[in-house]
Structure formats: C-alpha cells, structure tokens
Design a protein around this motif. Sequence first.
Motif, PDB file in Angstrom:
ATOM      1  N   GLU A  81       0.477  -0.944  -0.183  1.00  0.00           N
ATOM      2  CA  GLU A  81       0.437   0.160  -0.216  1.00  0.00           C
ATOM      3  C   GLU A  81       0.552   0.946   0.022  1.00  0.00           C
ATOM      4  O   GLU A  81       0.728   2.158  -0.672  1.00  0.00           O
ATOM      5  CB  GLU A  81      -0.726  -0.305   1.422  1.00  0.00           C
ATOM      6  N   THR A  84       1.938   2.328  -3.740  1.00  0.00           N
ATOM      7  CA  THR A  84       0.598   1.995  -4.816  1.00  0.00           C
ATOM      8  C   THR A  84       1.126   2.478  -5.726  1.00  0.00           C
ATOM      9  O   THR A  84       1.034   2.675  -6.749  1.00  0.00           O
ATOM     10  CB  THR A  84      -0.723   2.138  -4.189  1.00  0.00           C
ATOM     11  N   ALA A  85       0.979   3.951  -5.676  1.00  0.00           N
ATOM     12  CA  ALA A  85       1.168   5.091  -6.864  1.00  0.00           C
ATOM     13  C   ALA A  85       2.388   5.092  -7.601  1.00  0.00           C
ATOM     14  O   ALA A  85       2.346   4.997  -8.629  1.00  0.00           O
ATOM     15  CB  ALA A  85       1.163   6.474  -6.110  1.00  0.00           C
ATOM     16  N   VAL A  88       1.361   1.691  -9.797  1.00  0.00           N
ATOM     17  CA  VAL A  88       0.536   2.630 -10.681  1.00  0.00           C
ATOM     18  C   VAL A  88       0.888   2.932 -11.865  1.00  0.00           C
ATOM     19  O   VAL A  88       0.689   2.596 -12.893  1.00  0.00           O
ATOM     20  CB  VAL A  88      -0.821   3.353  -9.594  1.00  0.00           C
ATOM     21  N   ARG A  91       3.938   0.006 -13.790  1.00  0.00           N
ATOM     22  CA  ARG A  91       2.999  -1.174 -14.363  1.00  0.00           C
ATOM     23  C   ARG A  91       3.955  -2.344 -14.605  1.00  0.00           C
ATOM     24  O   ARG A  91       3.879  -2.450 -15.855  1.00  0.00           O
ATOM     25  CB  ARG A  91       1.728  -1.207 -15.539  1.00  0.00           C
ATOM     26  N   ARG A 108      -5.719  -5.575  -5.108  1.00  0.00           N
ATOM     27  CA  ARG A 108      -6.018  -4.912  -4.338  1.00  0.00           C
ATOM     28  C   ARG A 108      -4.831  -3.753  -3.356  1.00  0.00           C
ATOM     29  O   ARG A 108      -5.752  -2.480  -3.417  1.00  0.00           O
ATOM     30  CB  ARG A 108      -7.186  -4.941  -3.059  1.00  0.00           C
ATOM     31  N   TRP A 109      -4.017  -4.299  -2.447  1.00  0.00           N
ATOM     32  CA  TRP A 109      -3.038  -3.529  -2.138  1.00  0.00           C
ATOM     33  C   TRP A 109      -2.054  -2.708  -3.063  1.00  0.00           C
ATOM     34  O   TRP A 109      -1.696  -1.060  -2.817  1.00  0.00           O
ATOM     35  CB  TRP A 109      -1.977  -3.987  -1.869  1.00  0.00           C
ATOM     36  N   LEU A 110      -2.680  -2.269  -4.790  1.00  0.00           N
ATOM     37  CA  LEU A 110      -1.268  -1.943  -5.278  1.00  0.00           C
ATOM     38  C   LEU A 110      -2.173  -1.576  -6.048  1.00  0.00           C
ATOM     39  O   LEU A 110      -1.200  -1.182  -7.444  1.00  0.00           O
ATOM     40  CB  LEU A 110      -0.416  -3.251  -6.757  1.00  0.00           C
ATOM     41  N   GLY A 111      -3.270  -1.271  -6.203  1.00  0.00           N
ATOM     42  CA  GLY A 111      -3.922  -0.371  -6.770  1.00  0.00           C
ATOM     43  C   GLY A 111      -5.056  -0.469  -8.222  1.00  0.00           C
ATOM     44  O   GLY A 111      -5.915  -0.299  -8.419  1.00  0.00           O
ATOM     45  N   ASN A 114      -3.378  -5.218 -11.925  1.00  0.00           N
ATOM     46  CA  ASN A 114      -1.829  -5.370 -12.050  1.00  0.00           C
ATOM     47  C   ASN A 114      -1.950  -7.078 -13.174  1.00  0.00           C
ATOM     48  O   ASN A 114      -2.329  -7.991 -12.516  1.00  0.00           O
ATOM     49  CB  ASN A 114      -1.302  -5.653 -10.559  1.00  0.00           C
TER      50      ASN A 114
END
Length: 274
Positions: A81, A84-85, A88, A91, A108-111, A114
């Motif tokens: 988390e 994450t930015a 994203v 990629r 979910r934790w990585l945005g 993926n």
Amino acid sequence: MSTKPTVAFIGAGNMARAIIGGLLENGYPAERIWATGTRVEKLADLEPLGLCTGSDNDAAARAADILVLAVKPQIMKAVCEAMTAAVVESRPLVVSVAAGIGCDSLDRWLGGDNAIVRCMPNTPSQVQTGASGLYANARVSAEQKARAESLMSGVGLALWVEHEELLHAVTAVSGSGPAYYFLFMEAMIAAGEKLGLSRDVASQLTLQTALGAARMASASELSPSQLRSNVTSPKGTTEQAILSFQAAGLEAAVEQAMQACARRSRELAEQLKG
C-alpha cells in the motif's frame, strides 16, 4: 544489455538473495538488478556485486520491469500500500514469493489491474536446486510468463499450475518438502548410531545416499517405484526394511502429513487476506 528487463526486489532476505545469485550466475547484468531493504548489513553484502541497493521502494518500483515482492507475509499489505502510486505509474510485472497471500489481495493493495505471478519456492533455492510452483493471474502476458519462469529457473525447477488453489498442494509437496527429507535424514542418522556407527560416519553416509538417490531418480526415465523395485531383491535386506516401513504405515503417514500441510496453508491464506 539494454533489452534485459530491470528486476527490482522489495526485501533482501534469503530468498531474494538466492534469486539474485541465480540471475548473476546466469550472466544477468548486475546494474539491471535493484534490491531494497531496511537492514543495512544485508544491503551492504550486495553492494560489491554491482547492484542498485537502497531503502526507497518507490524508486525501485518505478525502475522495475519485474517487481519481486520478497518481504514477510505479515508486512506485505503495508509494504504494498505504501508504494501503490509508484506501481500504478510503472505497471511492472509483479512476482510475489510470499506464502499464502493471494493475487486478489496483492492486486487490491497495489491499486488494481496488475499483472501478478505468485511463486511458491523452497529453501534449496539458496543452493540453486530449488523447486518452485508458479501461478499467473489473467493479466499476465505470455512474454511476462516467460520472464517469470526464467527468473525462477535460475534457482532450480519452475513449474506452472493452472489454478491458484493448487499452490497449497505445491506447498505440501515442495514448499515444505525439504523438511520432510531432513526429518528422515535425522531418523536415519540416529538409527545408524544405534547400529554402532559414529555420528559423523552415519551422517555422511545418510546425506550422500539421499543426494545419490535424488540424482539417480532425476536422471532416470524410470519411476521412483520402479527404481525401488530394482534394488529390492526378494527375501533380501532392502525388502525387509521396505516391509517394515509399509507395516508401520509410511505411505498413509506421508499422505496425512501433506494433507495437514495443505490445510494449514489454506488457513494461513485466509488469515492474510486483509
């Protein structure tokens, strides 16, 4: 050299170092490998190899074509988390070697959205004789699958499973499997001592026999069952040992142990969903 993807390891523990060692032994350019961690002494050991090291996970994630998550499962959510930015933005292909944490949770934790490969390696990876089961989610391309397989092949055998649930079975067979053989070795060494051998002699004979049997089985086209039959003469010494094992319920005990292992793997996965 520029065609080699950049591989960034988040976490520089034993498994990450094993994979890094495999990459370097196979000629991978060190400058294409990043490693981050919180323990300065671990990173210091890697610096002479020419890797890019540090504590900035975001920088590593932004540089990565392949992002290897190699931190403890208990802190994986917080680590993911926090970057994450960066994930994203870049990629990368995400490869997790953490036990029990599913692709959905990681995604979910990585945005979200993926490409994720989960890998269940084992400890012999540290000596380039590992066995790893891999699973790819639907976003992983054929090229990315090939990259993940190449990554793990550097430390041993890498095989794909079609369903994520099968990684629990991989855990029961190869993930935890080395410990089963260590236990059997312990028992053989102790029995050898009781038969009159010194501990050193019993240990050396046991370990070399285990190594030889594994190499023989790996090199042969015959099944382990047939190889066992070939060295089990009727009314001979080996037959007596095998009959004793079978009378004690060895096969059933192995199955029960592996079922217990897979069951615990599922329980831990539920606890780690987050």
